[in-house]
Scaffold this motif. Structure first.
Motif, PDB file in Angstrom:
ATOM      1  N   ARG A   1       1.021  -0.965  -0.152  1.00 34.66           N
ATOM      2  CA  ARG A   1       0.169  -0.163  -0.005  1.00 34.66           C
ATOM      3  C   ARG A   1       0.904   1.291  -0.095  1.00 34.66           C
ATOM      4  O   ARG A   1       0.686   2.213   0.784  1.00 34.66           O
ATOM      5  N   LEU A   2       1.783   1.290  -0.809  1.00 36.80           N
ATOM      6  CA  LEU A   2       2.816   2.365  -0.813  1.00 36.80           C
ATOM      7  C   LEU A   2       2.157   3.735  -1.412  1.00 36.80           C
ATOM      8  O   LEU A   2       1.201   3.773  -2.152  1.00 36.80           O
ATOM      9  N   LYS A   3       2.627   4.580  -0.740  1.00 38.49           N
ATOM     10  CA  LYS A   3       2.207   6.277  -0.978  1.00 38.49           C
ATOM     11  C   LYS A   3       3.110   7.177  -1.552  1.00 38.49           C
ATOM     12  O   LYS A   3       4.346   6.747  -1.402  1.00 38.49           O
ATOM     13  N   PRO A   4       2.919   8.024  -2.224  1.00 40.90           N
ATOM     14  CA  PRO A   4       3.709   9.157  -2.681  1.00 40.90           C
ATOM     15  C   PRO A   4       4.757   9.442  -1.574  1.00 40.90           C
ATOM     16  O   PRO A   4       6.039   9.658  -2.090  1.00 40.90           O
ATOM     17  N   GLU A   5       4.392   9.552  -0.366  1.00 40.79           N
ATOM     18  CA  GLU A   5       5.155  10.144   0.736  1.00 40.79           C
ATOM     19  C   GLU A   5       6.224   9.092   1.021  1.00 40.79           C
ATOM     20  O   GLU A   5       7.176   9.361   1.870  1.00 40.79           O
ATOM     21  N   ASP A   6       6.100   8.107   0.512  1.00 39.44           N
ATOM     22  CA  ASP A   6       7.130   6.943   0.670  1.00 39.44           C
ATOM     23  C   ASP A   6       8.528   6.827   0.072  1.00 39.44           C
ATOM     24  O   ASP A   6       9.337   6.078   0.017  1.00 39.44           O
ATOM     25  N   THR A   7       8.274   7.845  -1.156  1.00 37.67           N
ATOM     26  CA  THR A   7       9.051   8.009  -1.874  1.00 37.67           C
ATOM     27  C   THR A   7      10.617   8.471  -1.365  1.00 37.67           C
ATOM     28  O   THR A   7      10.423   9.518  -0.535  1.00 37.67           O
ATOM     29  N   ALA A   8      11.688   7.930  -1.393  1.00 38.88           N
ATOM     30  CA  ALA A   8      12.891   8.058  -0.910  1.00 38.88           C
ATOM     31  C   ALA A   8      13.935   7.226  -1.276  1.00 38.88           C
ATOM     32  O   ALA A   8      13.630   6.239  -1.917  1.00 38.88           O
ATOM     33  N   LEU A   9      15.038   7.556  -0.902  1.00 37.17           N
ATOM     34  CA  LEU A   9      16.387   6.610  -0.638  1.00 37.17           C
ATOM     35  C   LEU A   9      16.247   5.902   0.451  1.00 37.17           C
ATOM     36  O   LEU A   9      16.458   6.283   1.645  1.00 37.17           O
ATOM     37  N   TYR A  10      16.207   4.496   0.263  1.00 41.56           N
ATOM     38  CA  TYR A  10      16.333   3.483   1.496  1.00 41.56           C
ATOM     39  C   TYR A  10      17.547   2.831   1.572  1.00 41.56           C
ATOM     40  O   TYR A  10      18.249   2.267   0.617  1.00 41.56           O
ATOM     41  N   SER A  11      17.899   2.912   2.742  1.00 43.60           N
ATOM     42  CA  SER A  11      19.150   2.441   3.370  1.00 43.60           C
ATOM     43  C   SER A  11      18.951   1.318   4.401  1.00 43.60           C
ATOM     44  O   SER A  11      18.395   1.686   5.411  1.00 43.60           O
ATOM     45  N   CYS A  12      19.937   0.261   4.201  1.00 43.24           N
ATOM     46  CA  CYS A  12      19.922  -0.682   5.530  1.00 43.24           C
ATOM     47  C   CYS A  12      20.955  -0.104   6.407  1.00 43.24           C
ATOM     48  O   CYS A  12      22.029   0.264   6.035  1.00 43.24           O
ATOM     49  N   ASN A  13      20.739  -0.864   7.667  1.00 43.19           N
ATOM     50  CA  ASN A  13      21.840  -0.541   8.581  1.00 43.19           C
ATOM     51  C   ASN A  13      22.060  -1.782   9.481  1.00 43.19           C
ATOM     52  O   ASN A  13      20.784  -2.332  10.043  1.00 43.19           O
ATOM     53  N   PHE A  14      23.121  -2.312   9.676  1.00 35.81           N
ATOM     54  CA  PHE A  14      23.461  -3.287  10.593  1.00 35.81           C
ATOM     55  C   PHE A  14      24.164  -2.792  11.917  1.00 35.81           C
ATOM     56  O   PHE A  14      25.297  -2.114  11.487  1.00 35.81           O
ATOM     57  N   ARG A  15      23.656  -2.814  13.231  1.00 34.03           N
ATOM     58  CA  ARG A  15      24.276  -2.302  14.317  1.00 34.03           C
ATOM     59  C   ARG A  15      24.321  -3.211  15.463  1.00 34.03           C
ATOM     60  O   ARG A  15      23.397  -3.936  15.735  1.00 34.03           O
TER      61      ARG A  15
END
Length: 120
Positions: A84-98
């Motif tokens: 159910r993606l929305k226009p406001e979900d538009t972005a650069l998505y990065s993963c993080n391991f901590r």
């Protein structure tokens, strides 16, 4: 050498779905907390979801009920199922391991990111 590589980004219309993957190499990440963050140009990076070594999950209010984070420790990979993606979900998505050690030291690794665009 530790490396995180994301995949699965792309362009979808509103209401569509995408599944992001992030594969880690160079270390055993079983006890690491894995997470997804996103960032728009000119804005601060924001937390999307995390999953710890015990598979406890946490989500931002913006994505709760639409996104699901999961992990496969056998292949050091974290996933983000986005529905159910929305226009406001538009972005650069990065993963993080901590991982935070008892002595206070923190191992913090980032991928380069994968672009998600939601547009009609």
């Amino acid at each position: 050498q530790v490396q995180l590589v994301e995949s699965g980004g792309g362009s979808v219309p509103p209401g569509g779905s995408l599944r992001l993957s992030c594969a880690g190499s160079g270390k055993d990440f079983t006890v690491y907390t894995m997470g997804w963050f996103r960032q728009l140009p000119g804005k601060e990076r924001e937390l999307v979801a995390t999953i710890d070594g015990g598979r406890n999950t946490d989500y931002s209010d913006a994505v709760k009920g639409r996104f699901t984070i999961s992990r496969d420790n056998a292949i050091n990979t974290v996933y983000l199922q986005m529905n159910r993606l929305k226009p406001e979900d538009t972005a650069l998505y990065s993963c993080n391991f901590r991982r935070r050690f008892i002595n206070g030291r923190v191992n913090d690794y980032w991928g380069r990111g994968t672009q998600v665009t939601v547009s009609s």
